[in-house]
Each structure stands twice: as C-alpha cells, then as structure tokens.
Design a protein around this motif. Structure first.
Motif, PDB file in Angstrom:
ATOM      1  N   ASP A   9       0.794  -1.175  -0.051  1.00  0.00           N
ATOM      2  CA  ASP A   9       0.128  -0.056  -0.025  1.00  0.00           C
ATOM      3  C   ASP A   9       0.787   1.372   0.158  1.00  0.00           C
ATOM      4  N   ARG A  60       2.416   1.616  -3.497  1.00  0.00           N
ATOM      5  CA  ARG A  60       1.357   2.378  -4.126  1.00  0.00           C
ATOM      6  C   ARG A  60       0.962   3.682  -4.113  1.00  0.00           C
ATOM      7  N   THR A 104      -2.675  11.004 -11.788  1.00  0.00           N
ATOM      8  CA  THR A 104      -3.287  10.452 -10.886  1.00  0.00           C
ATOM      9  C   THR A 104      -3.662  11.540  -9.853  1.00  0.00           C
ATOM     10  N   ALA A 157      -8.057  10.583  -6.045  1.00  0.00           N
ATOM     11  CA  ALA A 157      -8.001   8.920  -6.285  1.00  0.00           C
ATOM     12  C   ALA A 157      -7.271   8.354  -5.126  1.00  0.00           C
ATOM     13  N   ILE A 158      -6.201   8.986  -4.556  1.00  0.00           N
ATOM     14  CA  ILE A 158      -5.596   8.433  -3.632  1.00  0.00           C
ATOM     15  C   ILE A 158      -6.490   8.335  -2.053  1.00  0.00           C
ATOM     16  N   LEU A 188      -9.704   8.561  -2.176  1.00  0.00           N
ATOM     17  CA  LEU A 188     -10.759   7.405  -2.466  1.00  0.00           C
ATOM     18  C   LEU A 188     -10.259   6.011  -2.104  1.00  0.00           C
ATOM     19  N   GLN A 189      -9.134   5.597  -2.462  1.00  0.00           N
ATOM     20  CA  GLN A 189      -8.623   4.307  -2.227  1.00  0.00           C
ATOM     21  C   GLN A 189      -7.851   4.147  -0.859  1.00  0.00           C
ATOM     22  N   PHE A 190      -7.257   5.001  -0.347  1.00  0.00           N
ATOM     23  CA  PHE A 190      -6.645   4.983   0.884  1.00  0.00           C
ATOM     24  C   PHE A 190      -6.987   5.920   2.068  1.00  0.00           C
ATOM     25  N   LYS A 191      -7.961   6.632   1.824  1.00  0.00           N
ATOM     26  CA  LYS A 191      -8.592   7.665   2.666  1.00  0.00           C
ATOM     27  C   LYS A 191      -7.483   8.738   3.302  1.00  0.00           C
TER      28      LYS A 191
END
Length: 83
Positions: A7, A10, A20, A24-25, A27-30
C-alpha cells in the motif's frame, strides 16, 4: 493508519503519477492531499520529497477540479504497455 508495504508503495507511485489526482488516493486510501504530503515527507529522502513537491505543486492534473475535461484516464497511454 497502518499500511502494508504494498500500500505504501502504491501511494508513492500514485503520488508521483502526473495524471493520478489526489482525490483518487483519498478514495482508495482515505488520505487527503495534506495527509499525502506528510506521508511523502516521511517516506522519501529530503531531496526526493523536494523534487516531488516542485513537480506536483500547481499541476492541474493532480486535482480533479482543475484538470481539463479532455483528460479521461488516470495514466499516460504508454505507461502500462505490454513488454
């Protein structure tokens, strides 16, 4: 927040990618933009962090509200070519 090495890797990759957005970060990783900045400061070498900040500061593609409507994907078409 505890993250796996995958993670963390990424997040760093997404943060470096021009297309990116920070959203988006999040959304995926809070992790909102200030959180990503702190994360990058802690994970990168000082010179790498400075280079990254210079690169993303003011970059329209890193913010959904600022990016052109013509940009419809999160990566460059040559980024994931089969080898």
């Amino acid at each position: 927040m505890l993250l796996s090495q995958e993670d963390e890797s990424r997040i760093i990759e997404m943060a470096w990618e021009d297309r990116t957005p920070f959203e988006a970060i999040d959304l995926q990783f809070k992790m909102q933009e200030p959180d990503v900045i702190k994360f990058m400061r802690n994970k990168l070498k000082p010179r790498s962090f400075k280079t990254w900040r210079e690169r993303v500061s003011g970059r329209n593609t890193k913010h959904l509200k600022l990016r052109s409507k013509e940009i419809t994907r999160g990566y460059c078409p040559t980024q994931y070519k089969n080898r």
